[in-house]
Design a protein around this motif. Structure first.
Motif, mmCIF file in Angstrom:
data_model
loop_
_atom_site.group_PDB
_atom_site.id
_atom_site.type_symbol
_atom_site.label_atom_id
_atom_site.label_comp_id
_atom_site.label_asym_id
_atom_site.label_seq_id
_atom_site.Cartn_x
_atom_site.Cartn_y
_atom_site.Cartn_z
ATOM 1 N N TYR A 47 -0.962 -9.581 4.320
ATOM 2 C CA TYR A 47 -2.238 -9.504 3.606
ATOM 3 C C TYR A 47 -3.423 -9.928 4.475
ATOM 4 O O TYR A 47 -3.273 -10.574 5.512
ATOM 5 C CB TYR A 47 -2.206 -10.355 2.338
ATOM 6 N N THR A 48 -4.590 -9.532 3.995
ATOM 7 C CA THR A 48 -5.869 -9.931 4.577
ATOM 8 C C THR A 48 -6.743 -10.444 3.435
ATOM 9 O O THR A 48 -6.317 -10.509 2.278
ATOM 10 C CB THR A 48 -6.563 -8.741 5.255
ATOM 11 N N GLU A 50 -9.097 -8.947 2.000
ATOM 12 C CA GLU A 50 -9.281 -7.882 1.007
ATOM 13 C C GLU A 50 -8.195 -7.911 -0.059
ATOM 14 O O GLU A 50 -8.475 -7.728 -1.253
ATOM 15 C CB GLU A 50 -9.281 -6.521 1.702
ATOM 16 N N HIS A 51 -6.962 -8.164 0.326
ATOM 17 C CA HIS A 51 -5.871 -8.235 -0.644
ATOM 18 C C HIS A 51 -6.068 -9.404 -1.602
ATOM 19 O O HIS A 51 -5.798 -9.284 -2.808
ATOM 20 C CB HIS A 51 -4.528 -8.379 0.072
ATOM 21 N N LEU A 53 -8.945 -10.798 -2.436
ATOM 22 C CA LEU A 53 -10.078 -10.466 -3.317
ATOM 23 C C LEU A 53 -9.672 -9.473 -4.403
ATOM 24 O O LEU A 53 -10.307 -9.412 -5.462
ATOM 25 C CB LEU A 53 -11.228 -9.900 -2.489
ATOM 26 N N ASN A 54 -8.613 -8.719 -4.150
ATOM 27 C CA ASN A 54 -8.088 -7.786 -5.149
ATOM 28 C C ASN A 54 -7.028 -8.432 -6.040
ATOM 29 O O ASN A 54 -6.307 -7.738 -6.758
ATOM 30 C CB ASN A 54 -7.483 -6.556 -4.448
ATOM 31 N N GLU A 117 -8.373 -6.467 13.622
ATOM 32 C CA GLU A 117 -7.674 -5.421 12.858
ATOM 33 C C GLU A 117 -7.024 -4.440 13.832
ATOM 34 O O GLU A 117 -7.542 -4.210 14.929
ATOM 35 C CB GLU A 117 -8.670 -4.684 11.962
#
Length: 208
Positions: A47-48, A50-51, A53-54, A117
């Motif tokens: 994960y990063t 973004e994951h 935050l989702n 990335e």
């Protein structure tokens, strides 16, 4: 050794790590010890930010079970079990799993900001093991766990990680994720000890 002395939480986490990491490696490469690239672990729990935050919070747990390199996974598992035998019963399973989860998650999450990335996926159990090793080191320094074997396990768990950081990291400094997981391992242990001390004091006052 009696069953009461077994570090059940450490053994459970170790088994989960072996099963999940090897299974994911097989799904990706067709072999339990095949070559896997970091970006390929994203569908399986890497994960990063973004994951997170989702709200994909399941990744915080699963990411610590999957590994890019399976020999590294085996090293982490052996360290985890050894640390469990040393002091899981000293702090209790609740504190043990809390350090593994929280210190590991914080360290893994921090590591995603230090790699470009698409290689910045949070994966691996090194951060969680370091958090537990830090708690074990605190117990050792306080004299609550003793012995040459204990010291050897702590040295072999902690020293190689930071030594490799100093040798191979870009600025020859310990990685941020490793520093945070190590620090939070000790802090979480302190929190549990403070809570236990408060509960004991409250009980003594009520008895008095």
């Amino acid at each position: 050794m009696t069953f009461r002395r077994l570090p059940y939480m450490a053994i459970l986490l170790a088994l989960a790590t072996v099963i999940v990491s090897l299974a994911v490696n097989y799904l990706i490469s067709g072999s339990f010890f095949g070559k896997v690239k970091v970006p390929e672990l994203e569908p399986y729990g890497g994960y990063t930010l973004e994951h997170v935050l989702n709200y994909e919070f399941w990744r915080l747990i699963v990411s610590q079970l999957i590994h890019v390199k399976q020999p590294h996974m085996i090293y982490n598992v052996l360290s985890l079990v050894a640390i469990g035998f040393i002091f899981e019963r000293k702090i209790g399973s609740a504190a043990f799993i809390s350090i593994w989860l929280v210190a590991g998650s914080i360290g893994t999450f921090a590591s995603t900001f230090t790699v470009p990335e698409p290689w910045n996926l949070g994966t691996g159990g090194s951060q969680a093991v370091l958090g537990l090793a830090a708690a074990g080191l605190v117990k050792f320094l306080k004299g609550e766990v003793v012995g040459r074997i204990t010291l050897l396990v702590l040295v072999l768990t902690i020293l190689p990680v930071f030594a490799l950081d100093l040798i191979f990291s870009e600025h020859h400094l310990p990685k941020l994720g490793h520093i945070l997981s190590f620090s939070f391992g000790a802090l979480i242990l302190f929190g549990f000890e403070l809570r236990a001390r408060f509960a004991t004091t409250k009980l003594l006052k009520s008895d008095g």
